[in-house]
Write an enzyme that holds these catalytic residues in place. Structure first.
Site, PDB file in Angstrom:
ATOM      1  N   VAL A 115       0.839  -1.202   0.000  1.00 21.89           N
ATOM      2  CA  VAL A 115       0.000   0.000   0.000  1.00 21.89           C
ATOM      3  C   VAL A 115       0.875   1.253   0.000  1.00 21.89           C
ATOM      4  O   VAL A 115       0.579   2.227  -0.705  1.00 21.89           O
ATOM      5  CB  VAL A 115      -0.963   0.006   1.220  1.00 21.89           C
ATOM      6  CG1 VAL A 115      -1.748   1.304   1.284  1.00 21.89           C
ATOM      7  CG2 VAL A 115      -1.906  -1.184   1.171  1.00 21.89           C
ATOM      8  N   CYS A 116       1.950   1.221   0.739  1.00 22.30           N
ATOM      9  CA  CYS A 116       2.806   2.404   0.924  1.00 22.30           C
ATOM     10  C   CYS A 116       3.292   3.042  -0.379  1.00 22.30           C
ATOM     11  O   CYS A 116       3.187   4.259  -0.533  1.00 22.30           O
ATOM     12  CB  CYS A 116       3.988   2.065   1.835  1.00 22.30           C
ATOM     13  SG  CYS A 116       3.490   1.523   3.480  1.00 22.30           S
ATOM     14  N   PRO A 117       3.803   2.269  -1.349  1.00 24.20           N
ATOM     15  CA  PRO A 117       4.294   2.934  -2.562  1.00 24.20           C
ATOM     16  C   PRO A 117       3.182   3.605  -3.364  1.00 24.20           C
ATOM     17  O   PRO A 117       3.431   4.597  -4.057  1.00 24.20           O
ATOM     18  CB  PRO A 117       4.964   1.819  -3.359  1.00 24.20           C
ATOM     19  CG  PRO A 117       4.376   0.555  -2.846  1.00 24.20           C
ATOM     20  CD  PRO A 117       4.049   0.825  -1.401  1.00 24.20           C
TER      21      PRO A 117
END
Length: 180
Positions: A51-53
Site C-alpha cells: 500500500v505504501c508505494p
C-alpha cells in the site's frame, strides 16, 4: 496522539533525497529546514510493502501542487535512510520521488507524535499538515490496510489556507461560508 492545535515536535533526521549517488543521496532535515513553509508530513509503516508505494507515488504526483501552495512534502517511516535508498532504486514509481524520505530509525518522532505502533514497532499510517508556525492544523490516521487520498489532503490544505469557513466538499475557487 498529537492533534490539531498541538505543536509539531522538533526533529532532526537523516533523509534520502536522491538516488544519483551515495554521496548525494542523504541530507539531514530538521523542523527548521523549511522554516516559514507549510509542511505535509506523512508516515507510512514500512518500505518494500504494497500500500505504501501507492500513497508515496500519489503524493509525488501532487508534489508540484503542494509546492505551489508553499508546502513542503516529507515522507517518513522508521526504516533507515539506506533502506529508503534501496527501495527507491528498486521500485520504478519511487525513483524520481520529488521529496525527502525521513528515516525515524530511533522512533523518537513517531513516538512524540503518538503514532508508533508499539506491537509492530513501526509508524502508523498518519498524516499531518503543519502551518508555518509549527502548529498541527490537520491530522488523520488510517488502518494499515487502507491507503489515504493525497487529493483530499491537498483540498484540506487549500481550505486551511483560506482562513475562512469552508463547507463539506469545498474545493479551491468555490465560495466559502459567510457568517451573517
Amino acid at each position: 496522539m498529537l492533534t490539531v492545535g498541538d505543536k509539531f515536535p522538533e526533529f532532526n533526521l537523516k533523509a534520502t533525497v536522491s538516488i544519483e549517488s551515495v554521496e548525494k543521496a542523504f541530507f539531514p532535515i530538521s523542523n527548521t529546514t523549511y522554516k516559514g513553509k507549510w509542511l505535509l508530513v506523512f508516515f507510512y509503516p514500512k518500505d518494500f510493502t504494497f500500500v505504501c508505494p501507492t500513497e508515496i507515488k500519489g503524493f509525488g504526483d501532487l508534489n508540484a501542487q503542494f509546492a505551489d501552495r508553499d508546502c513542503q512534502v516529507l515522507a517518513a517511516s522508521t526504516d533507515s535512510e539506506f533502506v529508503h535508498l534501496a527501495w527507491r532504486k528498486d521500485h520504478k514509481d519511487l525513483r524520481d520521488l520529488p521529496f525527502p524520505m525521513l528515516a525515524d530509525t530511533a522512533k523518537r518522532l513517531s513516538s512524540a507524535l503518538g503514532i508508533l505502533d508499539e506491537e509492530e514497532g513501526v509508524a502508523k499510517r498518519a498524516t499531518f499538515l503543519v502551518d508555518p508556525e509549527g502548529v498541527i492544523r490537520f491530522a488523520y490516521v488510517t488502518d494499515g490496510s487502507v491507503g489515504r487520498n493525497p487529493q483530499e489532503v491537498l483540498r484540506v490544505l487549500d481550505a486551511l489556507q483560506t482562513d475562512e469557513l469552508c463547507p463539506c466538499n469545498w474545493k479551491q475557487g468555490e465560495e466559502t461560508l459567510k457568517v451573517a
